[in-house]
Design a protein around this motif. Structure first.
Motif, PDB file in Angstrom:
ATOM      1  N   MET A   1       0.831  -1.198   0.000  1.00  0.00           N
ATOM      2  CA  MET A   1       0.000   0.000   0.000  1.00  0.00           C
ATOM      3  C   MET A   1       0.867   1.250   0.000  1.00  0.00           C
ATOM      4  N   ASN A   2       0.295   2.339  -0.551  1.00  0.00           N
ATOM      5  CA  ASN A   2       0.957   3.621  -0.499  1.00  0.00           C
ATOM      6  C   ASN A   2       0.472   4.412   0.717  1.00  0.00           C
ATOM      7  N   ARG A   3       0.945   5.651   0.815  1.00  0.00           N
ATOM      8  CA  ARG A   3       0.627   6.490   1.978  1.00  0.00           C
ATOM      9  C   ARG A   3      -0.866   6.634   2.191  1.00  0.00           C
ATOM     10  N   GLN A   4      -1.607   6.910   1.137  1.00  0.00           N
ATOM     11  CA  GLN A   4      -3.036   7.142   1.268  1.00  0.00           C
ATOM     12  C   GLN A   4      -3.754   5.929   1.863  1.00  0.00           C
ATOM     13  N   GLY A   5      -3.442   4.759   1.344  1.00  0.00           N
ATOM     14  CA  GLY A   5      -4.073   3.544   1.837  1.00  0.00           C
ATOM     15  C   GLY A   5      -3.668   3.219   3.265  1.00  0.00           C
ATOM     16  N   HIS A   6      -2.386   3.368   3.578  1.00  0.00           N
ATOM     17  CA  HIS A   6      -1.907   3.056   4.918  1.00  0.00           C
ATOM     18  C   HIS A   6      -2.520   3.987   5.963  1.00  0.00           C
ATOM     19  N   VAL A   7      -2.590   5.268   5.647  1.00  0.00           N
ATOM     20  CA  VAL A   7      -3.148   6.221   6.612  1.00  0.00           C
ATOM     21  C   VAL A   7      -4.629   5.943   6.833  1.00  0.00           C
ATOM     22  N   GLY A   8      -5.374   5.735   5.748  1.00  0.00           N
ATOM     23  CA  GLY A   8      -6.797   5.450   5.882  1.00  0.00           C
ATOM     24  C   GLY A   8      -7.055   4.201   6.708  1.00  0.00           C
ATOM     25  N   LEU A   9      -6.289   3.150   6.432  1.00  0.00           N
ATOM     26  CA  LEU A   9      -6.456   1.897   7.172  1.00  0.00           C
ATOM     27  C   LEU A   9      -6.055   2.072   8.635  1.00  0.00           C
ATOM     28  N   ALA A  10      -5.001   2.842   8.880  1.00  0.00           N
ATOM     29  CA  ALA A  10      -4.537   3.059  10.254  1.00  0.00           C
ATOM     30  C   ALA A  10      -5.557   3.865  11.057  1.00  0.00           C
ATOM     31  N   ILE A  11      -6.138   4.884  10.440  1.00  0.00           N
ATOM     32  CA  ILE A  11      -7.151   5.686  11.135  1.00  0.00           C
ATOM     33  C   ILE A  11      -8.363   4.824  11.477  1.00  0.00           C
ATOM     34  N   LEU A  12      -8.739   3.939  10.560  1.00  0.00           N
ATOM     35  CA  LEU A  12      -9.866   3.037  10.833  1.00  0.00           C
ATOM     36  C   LEU A  12      -9.523   2.082  11.971  1.00  0.00           C
ATOM     37  N   GLY A  14      -7.374   2.608  14.409  1.00  0.00           N
ATOM     38  CA  GLY A  14      -7.393   3.389  15.640  1.00  0.00           C
ATOM     39  C   GLY A  14      -8.809   3.695  16.095  1.00  0.00           C
ATOM     40  N   SER A  15      -9.687   3.987  15.150  1.00  0.00           N
ATOM     41  CA  SER A  15     -11.084   4.269  15.476  1.00  0.00           C
ATOM     42  C   SER A  15     -11.772   3.045  16.047  1.00  0.00           C
ATOM     43  N   ALA A  16     -11.438   1.868  15.503  1.00  0.00           N
ATOM     44  CA  ALA A  16     -12.018   0.622  16.012  1.00  0.00           C
ATOM     45  C   ALA A  16     -11.535   0.352  17.437  1.00  0.00           C
ATOM     46  N   VAL A  17     -10.249   0.596  17.692  1.00  0.00           N
ATOM     47  CA  VAL A  17      -9.720   0.426  19.047  1.00  0.00           C
ATOM     48  C   VAL A  17     -10.410   1.392  20.003  1.00  0.00           C
ATOM     49  N   LEU A  18     -10.598   2.625  19.572  1.00  0.00           N
ATOM     50  CA  LEU A  18     -11.289   3.618  20.393  1.00  0.00           C
ATOM     51  C   LEU A  18     -12.713   3.176  20.698  1.00  0.00           C
ATOM     52  N   ARG A 224     -10.799   5.835   1.007  1.00  0.00           N
ATOM     53  CA  ARG A 224     -11.985   6.684   1.217  1.00  0.00           C
ATOM     54  C   ARG A 224     -13.002   5.979   2.113  1.00  0.00           C
ATOM     55  N   CYS A 225     -13.216   4.696   1.867  1.00  0.00           N
ATOM     56  CA  CYS A 225     -14.161   3.925   2.684  1.00  0.00           C
ATOM     57  C   CYS A 225     -13.691   3.839   4.132  1.00  0.00           C
ATOM     58  N   CYS A 226     -12.377   3.740   4.327  1.00  0.00           N
ATOM     59  CA  CYS A 226     -11.836   3.703   5.685  1.00  0.00           C
ATOM     60  C   CYS A 226     -12.124   5.000   6.425  1.00  0.00           C
ATOM     61  N   TRP A 227     -11.990   6.132   5.732  1.00  0.00           N
ATOM     62  CA  TRP A 227     -12.266   7.417   6.367  1.00  0.00           C
ATOM     63  C   TRP A 227     -13.745   7.560   6.698  1.00  0.00           C
ATOM     64  N   VAL A 228     -14.595   7.158   5.787  1.00  0.00           N
ATOM     65  CA  VAL A 228     -16.037   7.224   6.038  1.00  0.00           C
ATOM     66  C   VAL A 228     -16.417   6.342   7.219  1.00  0.00           C
ATOM     67  N   SER A 229     -15.877   5.147   7.264  1.00  0.00           N
ATOM     68  CA  SER A 229     -16.155   4.225   8.358  1.00  0.00           C
ATOM     69  C   SER A 229     -15.619   4.770   9.681  1.00  0.00           C
TER      70      SER A 229
END
Length: 239
Positions: A1-12, A14-18, A224-229
């Protein structure tokens, strides 16, 4: 994955852990999510031209120019010495400084690694400090998606972070959880590409699902789906 995919997946991640952790105040929650985004990029410090590595060094063009100027400065210094001109060491020292500047990433990572190791040895800091120091020290010299991308390293890192933050204030706990969520999400993201990730203890054991190509349209849509989720999880968590 590139930066965009990694960041989106990481934010998701982190959100799931939260979402699954006990109710957390807004500031630690923000720290957790931010740390997840950073953690989603950190494993790529073992790649010389990754997004996070480029934050620690000059551009490729500037590095090339610095190397050229370094060679020129050393050449002039040697010529000055042969011709017995005054202070040839100034040119030699200048060449050394330029050469180091062209390898700023290696210099910073190695320096931080030695600093962490010294802190562990001199002040008896938590063994996580030693792990981080050794990792930073070897980071410029290991191959991309090698030991730093291995599940074994992630597992040891997880044990270290959890054991260190368990007795720390909530902000540190949030920081640790976020970094780990981002780190593991990075490995998961790489596992679905053709390059995959590989075990250190069992080198033949490789996970490369070949579902996504780096920078593909599918990866952008997943990001994009990761950010929406993630936003949906935030709303559920706080409202």
């Amino acid at each position: 994955m590139n930066r965009q995919g990694h960041v989106g997946l990481a934010i998701l991640a982190g959100s799931a852990v939260l979402y699954v952790t006990p109710v957390m105040p807004m500031v630690p929650a923000a720290v957790l999510i931010s740390a997840a985004g950073i953690g989603g990029l950190l494993p790529d410090l073992d790649h010389k031209t990754s997004t996070v590595s480029n934050k620690l060094q000059f551009s490729a063009r500037t590095r090339k120019q610095l190397k050229g100027l370094s060679g020129l400065s050393v050449g002039i210094g040697i010529l000055w010495f042969i011709l017995q001109q005054p202070m040839p060491w100034l040119w030699l020292a200048g060449g050394l400084v330029l050469a180091l500047a062209s390898r700023l990433r290696m210099l910073l990572l190695s320096g931080l690694g030695l600093l962490f190791i010294a802190g562990y040895e001199l002040y008896g800091l938590h063994w996580l400090t030693l792990l981080a120091g050794v990792a930073m020290l070897v980071m410029p010299f290991v191959k991309h998606r090698g030991i730093i991308h291995s599940p074994e390293f992630a597992a040891v890192l997880s044990v270290g972070v959890v054991s260190f933050t368990a007795t720390q204030p909530v902000l540190f706990q949030a920081l640790g959880l976020g970094l780990l969520a981002g780190w593991w999400s990075h490995l998961a993201g790489d596992a679905v590409t053709v390059e995959g990730i590989r075990s250190v203890l069992m080198p033949r054991l490789k996970v490369a699902l070949n579902i996504l190509r780096n920078g593909s349209t599918a990866e952008r849509w997943i990001a994009r789906c990761c950010w929406v989720s993630s936003i949906a999880l935030w709303l559920i968590t706080f409202y």
